[in-house]
Design an enzyme around this catalytic site. Structure first.
Site, mmCIF file in Angstrom:
data_model
loop_
_atom_site.group_PDB
_atom_site.id
_atom_site.type_symbol
_atom_site.label_atom_id
_atom_site.label_comp_id
_atom_site.label_asym_id
_atom_site.label_seq_id
_atom_site.Cartn_x
_atom_site.Cartn_y
_atom_site.Cartn_z
ATOM 1 N N HIS A 51 35.377 -26.830 22.163
ATOM 2 C CA HIS A 51 35.094 -26.258 23.480
ATOM 3 C C HIS A 51 35.630 -27.098 24.635
ATOM 4 C CE1 HIS A 51 32.779 -22.989 21.958
ATOM 5 N NE2 HIS A 51 31.812 -23.738 21.467
ATOM 6 N N GLU A 153 24.132 -23.862 13.573
ATOM 7 C CA GLU A 153 24.012 -23.288 14.914
ATOM 8 C C GLU A 153 24.006 -21.770 14.923
ATOM 9 O OE1 GLU A 153 27.416 -24.565 17.187
ATOM 10 O OE2 GLU A 153 28.801 -24.249 15.516
ATOM 11 N N ALA A 178 22.542 -25.114 21.765
ATOM 12 C CA ALA A 178 22.845 -23.957 22.611
ATOM 13 C C ALA A 178 23.082 -22.716 21.755
ATOM 14 C CB ALA A 178 24.053 -24.258 23.494
#
Length: 259
Positions: A51, A153, A178
């Site tokens: 990212h 995740e 997240a």
């Protein structure tokens, strides 16, 4: 709490022994800044190749910046479960890879194989690349020096957690809070609607990793949160990121200057 950074070559055995480790996250393609942070005493420096703004041409420069201080181990989060990307990261001198979006034991096994040479894996013995300078050219020694960390995740990862943690050769799992929050139904990271579900999931992940005998890490918003997670049973924790701290520091100084 971490007892303090060891030498970079001690990172892999310390991680596998589930010793408490503290790291820092790099998102900016800024080797000079990375070199500064790498000398502060963190156990590892994680470079974001998924990212962050750093792509493959910057991975080697980032690892050189980390190695220049000889205090922290350099890790690279690769873009996906791709053996080519994993091999490139390790050839760049990373002492381990963080592999995102691992959904099941098959994904984890592919990642592990990409970190190991024949007969345990599929990594190519690449000769005179950066890894050779720090970790040698003997396949078994290279394999011992490189850790494979699978991210937990997604909903699939939670469903297949026990099988992922039991994957032979996997060194650790790592929580991306997240994405994990979104997988649990959050509208945004920090959504209070999933607070209890997230806490339960984190407790389960840490306990499952411990039962499997592997390390378990998590990304944290700040150092205080990292200390709390280590007390809760996580064995390594990453603190925030350079780009976040750059913005926070600049905003704070601006507010002070304008009174």
């Amino acid at each position: 709490m971490s007892a303090g950074a060891g030498r970079p070559e001690e990172f892999a055995p310390r991680l596998r022994a589930r010793q408490p480790l503290v790291g820092y996250w790099i998102a900016c393609d800024n080797p000079v800044g990375t070199e500064r942070v790498a000398g502060l005493g963190y156990d590892y420096i994680g470079v974001d190749g998924q990212h962050g703004v750093m792509h493959q041409p910057g991975w080697q420069a980032a690892m050189m910046a980390v190695d220049a201080r000889q205090r922290a181990a350099g890790l690279i989060r690769v873009p996906s479960v791709d053996p080519v990307a994993i091999g490139t990261a390790l050839d760049s001198g990373a002492r381990g890879v963080v592999v995102p979006m691992v959904g099941d034991a098959r994904d984890a096994a592919v990642a592990v194989a990409a970190c190991r040479h024949w007969p345990e894996g599929t990594r190519s013995l690449s000769g005179p690349v950066r890894a050779e300078l720090r970790m040698g050219s003997v396949p078994a020694e290279l394999d011992a020096a490189a850790v494979c960390i699978a991210m937990v995740e997604t909903a699939d990862a939670l469903e297949n957690l026990e099988a992922i943690c039991a994957t032979p050769g996997l060194d650790a799992v790592y929580v991306g809070p997240a994405d994990l929050s979104v997988a649990l139904g959050a509208r945004y990271f920090g959504d209070p609607a999933v607070k209890d579900d997230l806490a339960a999931a984190l407790e389960r992940i840490a306990a499952t990793a411990e039962a499997a005998g592997i390390a378990c890490g998590i990304h944290c918003l700040d150092g205080a949160s990292a200390a709390e997670r280590l007390r809760e049973g996580f064995t390594f924790a990453t603190v925030s990121s350079d780009i976040t701290h750059l913005q926070q520091a600049a905003a704070g100084h601006l507010a002070a200057a304008r009174g």
